[in-house]
Design an enzyme around this catalytic site. Structure first.
Site, PDB file in Angstrom:
ATOM      1  N   GLY A 255      85.966  49.710  50.919  1.00 56.55           N
ATOM      2  CA  GLY A 255      86.995  49.539  51.825  1.00 56.55           C
ATOM      3  C   GLY A 255      86.478  48.743  52.977  1.00 56.55           C
ATOM      4  O   GLY A 255      85.882  47.170  52.464  1.00 56.55           O
TER       5      GLY A 255
ATOM      6  N   THR B 288      86.859  51.676  44.297  1.00 60.68           N
ATOM      7  CA  THR B 288      87.383  50.720  44.419  1.00 60.68           C
ATOM      8  C   THR B 288      86.739  50.813  43.036  1.00 60.68           C
ATOM      9  O   THR B 288      85.799  50.433  42.895  1.00 60.68           O
ATOM     10  CB  THR B 288      87.567  49.608  44.996  1.00 60.68           C
ATOM     11  OG1 THR B 288      88.308  50.078  46.432  1.00 60.68           O
ATOM     12  CG2 THR B 288      87.654  48.495  45.093  1.00 60.68           C
TER      13      THR B 288
END
Length: 445
Positions: A350, A267
């Site tokens: 996450g 991410t």
């Protein structure tokens, strides 16, 4: 320098990251924005998480069938329309130049035609055709009806600070709020920074926050998420009383285990403050490393694998149904004190995102560490399932690991937890810090 503001910078940086970190973010993904508007003094959050296509039936984890409807472009377009100042095309041009031969043509068209072309134009036609040939379930209606959502942020009051994070389907407000409310009734200050006792209590609080996250987190339009009850003083007291200070309480002993929303660390996050005092905390993602693994031919767009984030369990807020947004661990955070911003912070990682941010906030606000010290400190994470805690290999003292094991904690090493990007604001001075664990950078002018 060219007269833009924090939102303009966030849009430009997001497009650049779509080129430079294509395994983590891009036009085929989604995200969440937390934004402090200096003019109004208000905090906004924008949900541009991916949504389930109408024809989706299988919770695939790879390939075109694992992709939900991307929200990346619609989200950037909406935040730019509401708060941006520079021309849209100018913000995309740097990324287009970086892309050169692949994604460049798609970026050029988005710059010229606008984000809507991806949802109801030539790009949409190419996307639908490619996805359907590859076994995906997108239809024109799915794209046309996609809309980002402005939501009220979750506010968490902690030791004189006002902490703002996104509401469900993002985990930030729920998981971060639960951890902080549980430990607010514990005297962590006297037990010492990074001590075995402090870490044990924090990890047990994280276990209980993860239990609530896995059971209740999801799209509020798909089922009620009882945020008021979950973040109540009464529930925090109940969870706090269930912690044994001398030993681990196994997850199975206090709740039926759920499924972690995602464990992907792939991410990207950016924190930005401009000269006007506007503050951006923005996290975007494709899901797992490389998302679905499916690149749309002719567009150069790598699609997400958000379908894998829905729960297979029936009758939960995170159940697959058309238009629903799957639960997400993304947690861009802005902290105020006396109504004025003092910190923008976020991280990939996450399921470890909220535990990382919680630990840094506790290090700063309880143990009086500087932002640099808090970011550099060893990190720990407990996710309820699996039972083991995660620690950073080479950063955690062996004596601490031995002491935690003696309390009943299973331990698993990871190379690094998180990649924090943060900007603090102290009496008008800005300090930007990029996590030394990875290759990010901080800068200003």
């Amino acid at each position: 320098k060219s007269g833009g503001n924090a939102i303009d910078a966030a849009v430009a940086v997001s497009f650049a990251l779509a080129v430079l970190e294509p395994q983590a973010t891009g036009l085929g993904g989604g995200g969440f924005l937390t934004y402090y508007d200096a003019e109004s003094g208000g905090v906004w959050t924008l949900d541009f998480r991916e949504t389930a296509p109408a024809a989706a039936k299988v919770l695939a984890s790879k390939g075109a069938a694992s992709a939900c409807v991307p929200g990346f472009l619609a989200g950037l377009d909406m935040m730019h329309r509401r708060f941006g100042s520079r021309p849209w095309r100018d913000l995309i041009t740097p990324a287009q130049l970086l892309a050169k031969d692949a994604l460049a043509k798609t970026l050029q068209r988005v710059g010229e035609q606008g984000a809507h072309d991806f949802y109801d134009g030539d790009l949409a036609h190419k996307l639908i055709e490619a996805v359907q040939v590859a076994g995906g379930s997108f239809a024109y209606r799915d794209l046309r009806e996609y809309k980002p959502v402005w939501r009220a942020p979750v506010r968490i009051d902690f030791r004189g600070y006002e902490i703002y994070a996104p509401a469900p389907p993002a985990a930030g407000g729920l998981a971060l709020g639960t951890v902080l409310k549980i430990v607010s009734g514990l005297d962590l200050g006297s037990s010492g920074w990074q001590s075995t006792k402090t870490l044990h209590l924090l990890l047990e609080a994280e276990r209980r926050a993860a239990i609530d996250r896995d059971k209740y987190l999801g799209d509020p339009s798909g089922g009620r998420v009882p945020m008021h009850d979950l973040l109540s003083d009464e529930r925090a007291a109940f969870w706090r009383a269930s912690i044994d200070p001398k030993k681990v309480t196994p997850t199975i002993a206090i709740a039926e285990p759920g499924a972690v929303t995602t464990t992907s660390g792939h991410t990207t996050h950016v924190s930005i403050v401009d000269a006007h005092g506007n503050v951006v905390s923005l996290t975007t993602s494709l899901g797992d490393d490389g998302g679905s693994g499916f690149v749309v031919p002719g567009l150069g767009v790598l699609l997400n694998n958000a379908m894998s984030s829905f729960s297979a369990a029936p009758n939960t807020p995170n159940t697959l149904q058309w238009g629903n947004r799957p639960a997400s661990p993304l947690s861009p955070v802005i902290v105020l004190r006396g109504g004025k911003p003092v910190l923008a912070i976020g991280t990939p990682g996450g399921a470890t995102i909220t535990t990382t941010i919680a630990q840094i906030l506790l290090d700063m606000f309880v143990f009086k560490r500087t932002l640099a010290e808090a970011i550099a400190a060893p990190r720990w994470s407990q996710q309820a399932t699996p039972e083991e805690i995660w620690y950073e290999n080479g950063r955690a003292p062996q004596a601490t690991l031995d002491a935690l094991t003696a309390l009943g904690h299973g331990i698993t090493a990871r190379e690094a937890i998180g990649d924090v990007q943060a900007v603090s604001i102290d009496r008008g001075k800005l300090l930007a810090i990029s996590d030394p664990r990875h290759g990010g950078a901080a800068g200003g002018y």
